[in-house]
Write a protein that holds these residues in place. Structure first.
Motif, PDB file in Angstrom:
ATOM      1  N   ILE A  48       4.166   6.401   0.518  1.00  0.00           N
ATOM      2  CA  ILE A  48       3.602   6.205  -0.823  1.00  0.00           C
ATOM      3  C   ILE A  48       4.504   5.287  -1.639  1.00  0.00           C
ATOM      4  CG2 ILE A  48       3.129   7.359  -3.012  1.00  0.00           C
ATOM      5  CD1 ILE A  48       0.916   7.775  -1.056  1.00  0.00           C
ATOM      6  N   GLN A  49       5.827   5.491  -1.530  1.00  0.00           N
ATOM      7  CA  GLN A  49       6.757   4.610  -2.239  1.00  0.00           C
ATOM      8  C   GLN A  49       6.673   3.181  -1.705  1.00  0.00           C
ATOM      9  OE1 GLN A  49      10.696   6.313  -2.045  1.00  0.00           O
ATOM     10  NE2 GLN A  49      10.039   8.258  -2.926  1.00  0.00           N
ATOM     11  N   GLU A  50       6.578   3.053  -0.372  1.00  0.00           N
ATOM     12  CA  GLU A  50       6.458   1.733   0.236  1.00  0.00           C
ATOM     13  C   GLU A  50       5.162   1.052  -0.219  1.00  0.00           C
ATOM     14  OE1 GLU A  50       6.159  -0.285   4.710  1.00  0.00           O
ATOM     15  OE2 GLU A  50       6.662   1.844   4.481  1.00  0.00           O
ATOM     16  N   TYR A  51       4.095   1.836  -0.311  1.00  0.00           N
ATOM     17  CA  TYR A  51       2.801   1.317  -0.765  1.00  0.00           C
ATOM     18  C   TYR A  51       2.929   0.733  -2.178  1.00  0.00           C
ATOM     19  CZ  TYR A  51      -2.140   1.527  -2.195  1.00  0.00           C
ATOM     20  OH  TYR A  51      -3.386   1.226  -2.679  1.00  0.00           O
ATOM     21  N   ALA A  52       3.647   1.442  -3.039  1.00  0.00           N
ATOM     22  CA  ALA A  52       3.823   0.973  -4.419  1.00  0.00           C
ATOM     23  C   ALA A  52       4.652  -0.309  -4.458  1.00  0.00           C
ATOM     24  CB  ALA A  52       4.487   2.064  -5.256  1.00  0.00           C
ATOM     25  N   GLU A  53       5.683  -0.384  -3.619  1.00  0.00           N
ATOM     26  CA  GLU A  53       6.542  -1.568  -3.608  1.00  0.00           C
ATOM     27  C   GLU A  53       5.816  -2.790  -3.058  1.00  0.00           C
ATOM     28  OE1 GLU A  53       9.585  -1.922  -4.913  1.00  0.00           O
ATOM     29  OE2 GLU A  53       9.317   0.123  -5.654  1.00  0.00           O
ATOM     30  N   VAL A  54       5.040  -2.596  -2.005  1.00  0.00           N
ATOM     31  CA  VAL A  54       4.296  -3.709  -1.409  1.00  0.00           C
ATOM     32  C   VAL A  54       3.304  -4.289  -2.403  1.00  0.00           C
ATOM     33  CG1 VAL A  54       2.540  -4.279   0.325  1.00  0.00           C
ATOM     34  CG2 VAL A  54       4.602  -3.028   0.995  1.00  0.00           C
ATOM     35  N   ASN A  55       2.664  -3.421  -3.181  1.00  0.00           N
ATOM     36  CA  ASN A  55       1.671  -3.893  -4.151  1.00  0.00           C
ATOM     37  C   ASN A  55       2.294  -4.653  -5.312  1.00  0.00           C
ATOM     38  OD1 ASN A  55      -0.584  -2.982  -2.788  1.00  0.00           O
ATOM     39  ND2 ASN A  55      -0.598  -0.990  -3.787  1.00  0.00           N
ATOM     40  N   LYS A  56       3.617  -4.651  -5.395  1.00  0.00           N
ATOM     41  CA  LYS A  56       4.290  -5.450  -6.420  1.00  0.00           C
ATOM     42  C   LYS A  56       4.523  -6.886  -5.951  1.00  0.00           C
ATOM     43  CE  LYS A  56       6.812  -1.516  -8.404  1.00  0.00           C
ATOM     44  NZ  LYS A  56       8.160  -0.924  -8.646  1.00  0.00           N
ATOM     45  N   GLU A  83       2.026 -12.002  -2.894  1.00  0.00           N
ATOM     46  CA  GLU A  83       1.474 -12.542  -1.650  1.00  0.00           C
ATOM     47  C   GLU A  83       0.888 -11.437  -0.773  1.00  0.00           C
ATOM     48  OE1 GLU A  83       2.854 -15.532   1.968  1.00  0.00           O
ATOM     49  OE2 GLU A  83       3.934 -15.503   0.059  1.00  0.00           O
ATOM     50  N   GLU A  84       1.573 -10.276  -0.708  1.00  0.00           N
ATOM     51  CA  GLU A  84       1.060  -9.164   0.091  1.00  0.00           C
ATOM     52  C   GLU A  84      -0.278  -8.669  -0.465  1.00  0.00           C
ATOM     53  OE1 GLU A  84       2.191  -7.786   2.834  1.00  0.00           O
ATOM     54  OE2 GLU A  84       4.021  -8.970   3.021  1.00  0.00           O
ATOM     55  N   GLU A  85      -0.328  -8.479  -1.777  1.00  0.00           N
ATOM     56  CA  GLU A  85      -1.571  -8.010  -2.391  1.00  0.00           C
ATOM     57  C   GLU A  85      -2.687  -9.040  -2.233  1.00  0.00           C
ATOM     58  OE1 GLU A  85      -3.295  -6.464  -6.725  1.00  0.00           O
ATOM     59  OE2 GLU A  85      -1.188  -7.028  -6.521  1.00  0.00           O
ATOM     60  N   LEU A  86      -2.327 -10.297  -2.390  1.00  0.00           N
ATOM     61  CA  LEU A  86      -3.329 -11.360  -2.302  1.00  0.00           C
ATOM     62  C   LEU A  86      -3.999 -11.378  -0.931  1.00  0.00           C
ATOM     63  CD1 LEU A  86      -4.357 -13.970  -3.926  1.00  0.00           C
ATOM     64  CD2 LEU A  86      -2.853 -15.208  -2.386  1.00  0.00           C
ATOM     65  N   PHE A  87      -3.200 -11.288   0.151  1.00  0.00           N
ATOM     66  CA  PHE A  87      -3.778 -11.388   1.488  1.00  0.00           C
ATOM     67  C   PHE A  87      -4.458 -10.089   1.917  1.00  0.00           C
ATOM     68  CE2 PHE A  87      -1.344 -15.272   1.620  1.00  0.00           C
ATOM     69  CZ  PHE A  87      -2.164 -16.106   2.376  1.00  0.00           C
ATOM     70  N   ILE A 108      -3.137  -2.429   6.285  1.00  0.00           N
ATOM     71  CA  ILE A 108      -2.246  -1.876   7.307  1.00  0.00           C
ATOM     72  C   ILE A 108      -1.656  -0.553   6.839  1.00  0.00           C
ATOM     73  CG2 ILE A 108      -0.118  -2.268   8.598  1.00  0.00           C
ATOM     74  CD1 ILE A 108      -0.785  -5.288   8.456  1.00  0.00           C
ATOM     75  N   LEU A 109      -1.221  -0.493   5.587  1.00  0.00           N
ATOM     76  CA  LEU A 109      -0.629   0.744   5.081  1.00  0.00           C
ATOM     77  C   LEU A 109      -1.683   1.810   4.831  1.00  0.00           C
ATOM     78  CD1 LEU A 109       1.844  -1.147   4.679  1.00  0.00           C
ATOM     79  CD2 LEU A 109       2.291   0.089   2.548  1.00  0.00           C
ATOM     80  N   GLY A 110      -2.920   1.404   4.635  1.00  0.00           N
ATOM     81  CA  GLY A 110      -3.973   2.348   4.296  1.00  0.00           C
ATOM     82  C   GLY A 110      -4.088   2.519   2.796  1.00  0.00           C
ATOM     83  N   SER A 111      -5.184   3.103   2.367  1.00  0.00           N
ATOM     84  CA  SER A 111      -5.345   3.376   0.946  1.00  0.00           C
ATOM     85  C   SER A 111      -4.473   4.573   0.557  1.00  0.00           C
ATOM     86  CB  SER A 111      -6.805   3.694   0.630  1.00  0.00           C
ATOM     87  OG  SER A 111      -7.195   4.913   1.253  1.00  0.00           O
ATOM     88  N   GLU A 112      -4.192   4.695  -0.721  1.00  0.00           N
ATOM     89  CA  GLU A 112      -3.361   5.816  -1.172  1.00  0.00           C
ATOM     90  C   GLU A 112      -4.032   7.156  -0.865  1.00  0.00           C
ATOM     91  OE1 GLU A 112      -0.964   7.337  -5.175  1.00  0.00           O
ATOM     92  OE2 GLU A 112      -1.989   5.381  -5.158  1.00  0.00           O
ATOM     93  N   ALA A 169      -0.718 -18.378 -11.418  1.00  0.00           N
ATOM     94  CA  ALA A 169      -1.934 -18.008 -10.689  1.00  0.00           C
ATOM     95  C   ALA A 169      -1.643 -18.108  -9.199  1.00  0.00           C
ATOM     96  CB  ALA A 169      -3.080 -18.942 -11.052  1.00  0.00           C
ATOM     97  N   HIS A 170      -1.983 -17.062  -8.463  1.00  0.00           N
ATOM     98  CA  HIS A 170      -1.856 -17.053  -7.000  1.00  0.00           C
ATOM     99  C   HIS A 170      -3.268 -16.988  -6.438  1.00  0.00           C
ATOM    100  CE1 HIS A 170       2.548 -15.907  -6.954  1.00  0.00           C
ATOM    101  NE2 HIS A 170       2.205 -15.577  -8.194  1.00  0.00           N
TER     102      HIS A 170
END
Length: 529
Positions: A215-223, A226-230, A247-251, A334-335
């Motif tokens: 869950i912590q990793e999920y929060a960090e990745v969403n910051k 580029e990860e969120e965009l793809f 890959i991480l799955g939904s929360e 803008a990304h």
């Protein structure tokens, strides 16, 4: 062209000996060099027949006819007399042995005093259900948390005392577990690898602890933009198909996954015929295979278990023209990414996409070469004040892929940035500069050879190719396939996949000024904008 693979009994092995003198006779007219041929495993007889046809006196049908008869109408030979530089033929052989349960064991020996050993599994988030999305990544965390014979602390202490290291990663189609150690500790490293994969406890307490970590990793990745965009790009491009899953799955899935769900995933997908054990570095093949047979030979192969290809065929993925934007008017930039559907790993067009990616090139305004890059795309963007960074991406899967451009720009005049990007991409349908193409192919070969540096990179590339192609593709073949991509091939590729084709757009940040999907879609069939 030699094949790496084949079952010749429980411990029979074959080798790709690309450096042996006999292979020097395989010129561009052989199957290895035919740009229209798939990269999947090719029967040895086809390569031998094509090579013989090239060496024999020309018959009525000609060399091209001989190749088409061996490989199909899509095959197309390189110019007559073409030969791969002999330097590329001196390659370390890849030895592959298939155990009786279907597990493939591969080695590449480099006497460097250390080796990388790992198991690559043909399973990832694509093979999860909507309710168990994130299971593959969850398992990646759990396998290192102790086994029936070794606690997590004992495992960590043992690895540290050996001076070794372990790592793992999960993608949409593959999961990998690997470690690196000096030669003397390779047998112990292999034993630990087998133990954590075959005997992981996955205790309820470990599941709950790792749930919080993920869950912590999920929060960090969403910051990470580029990860969120793809992730969003996959969600919109492949909506309604398995590749839309993260890959991480939904929360929600991460919080709901339980030990029985994870064990069910392992039982279904961690089958020996979908796994490859690879050793690269200072490792002896026969010794490695003997140990692998002792450690992994007891794995039962379920006759009813599906192959990855069967699962892909049952739930195919395809691109839907669509647009997903996460708008934040307070963000500084803008990304955005614009993607087209490409092809799978082993498709005849896969190498041409690699060349096109290199031909487009990347650009960064703040790099030291920002204003002196030879790429037309880079020059056009440098003259566009709001553009900051642009790069191509080429992501392949078993049956499809995504090809396009990713950009970071200031929020004003985004239509100018998109116009340059789309204009340069679509232009290849009508015009390809021969000198730029030659430079792009040379750069691609250089990057390909540089990427294989080190035992970990060698192990990863060997495993990936065995899973997606069914064999290790010799370097000489890669070079021949790249050389076979000419200007006409690039034009045909852009005409087939880009010109007047649907696009998927993912954007986040300060994107209020980004043109809409219809505006971008119109730029796929005209070079006048």
């Amino acid at each position: 062209m030699a094949l790496a693979g084949g079952v010749l009994g429980r411990l029979a092995s074959t080798a790709v000996a690309a450096g042996k003198p006999a292979s020097r006779r395989l010129l561009a007219t052989a199957a290895a060099a035919a740009p229209g041929a798939r990269l999947a495993a090719t029967p040895p007889s086809a390569a031998v027949a094509a090579a013989a046809a090239a060496a024999a006196p020309k018959k009525k049908a000609g060399i091209a006819g001989a190749i088409r008869s061996a490989l199909g109408e899509a095959a197309s030979p390189l110019p007559p007399g073409y030969a791969v530089d002999e330097e590329f033929l001196h390659e370390t052989p890849t030895h592959v042995t298939t155990l009786s349960n279907g597990l493939r064991v591969a080695t590449e020996r480099h006497p460097v005093g250390a080796a990388t050993v790992g198991v690559w599994v043909d399973a990832g988030s694509r093979f999860e259900t909507e309710d168990t999305n994130g299971a593959a990544h969850f398992l990646e965390h759990l396998v290192f948390k102790g086994t029936a014979a070794m606690s997590q602390r004992s495992l960590e202490t043992t690895v540290e005392n050996m001076g070794a290291n372990f790592n793992a990663y999960t993608s949409r189609e593959q999961t990998a577990y690997f470690g690196r150690a000096v030669t003397a500790h390779v047998p112990a490293l292999t034993s630990i690898l087998a133990d954590i994969l075959l005997n992981s406890e996955m205790s309820p307490a470990s599941v709950e602890r790792e749930r919080d970590v993920i869950i912590q990793e999920y929060a960090e990745v969403n910051k990470l933009p580029e990860e969120e965009l793809f992730d969003n790009l996959h969600a919109t491009a492949f909506q309604g198909t398995p590749l839309a899953q993260t890959i991480l799955g939904s929360e929600d899935c991460i919080r709901s996954l339980q030990r029985p769900d994870l064990r069910a995933y392992v039982k279904r997908h961690y089958q020996p015929h979908r796994m490859v054990l690879v050793g690269a570095g200072d490792v002896d093949h026969d010794t490695f295979v003997t140990q692998a047979d002792k450690l992994f030979g007891g794995m039962r192969s379920d006759p009813a278990a599906e192959s990855a290809a069967q699962l892909v065929a049952a739930r195919p993925c395809f691109l839907t023209g669509s647009d997903m934007r996460v708008r934040d008017d307070h963000a500084p930039d803008a990304h955005f990414a614009i993607a087209f559907e490409s092809c799978g790993w082993a498709h005849p067009d896969a190498v041409a996409f690699m060349v096109l990616e290199s031909l487009l090139g990347g650009w960064d305004r703040y790099a030291t070469t920002g204003d002196v890059v030879s790429s037309r795309l880079a020059n056009g963007l440098h003259a566009t004040p709001s553009a900051k960074r642009v790069g191509p991406f080429n992501t392949s899967y078993a049956d499809t892929g995504l090809f396009g451009l990713y950009a970071v720009a200031a929020p004003h005049d985004l239509d100018d940035v998109v116009s340059v990007m789309m204009g340069e991409l679509v232009r290849f349908y009508t015009s390809v500069d021969e000198r730029a193409l030659a430079a792009a192919k040379m750069a691609l070969k250089t990057r390909m050879m540089a990427a294989a540096d080190g035992s970990t990179a060698a192990a990863e590339e060997t495993a990936r190719q065995l899973l997606v192609f069914g064999r290790k593709v010799p370097l000489a073949e890669w070079v021949a396939r790249i050389d076979a991509v000419d200007a006409a091939a690039v034009k045909r590729l852009v005409g087939k996949y880009v010109w007047d084709r649907e696009v998927a757009v993912s954007a986040l940040g300060n994107v209020s000024g980004l043109p809409d999907l219809t505006w971008i879609r119109r730029r796929t069939y005209s070079t006048l904008y």
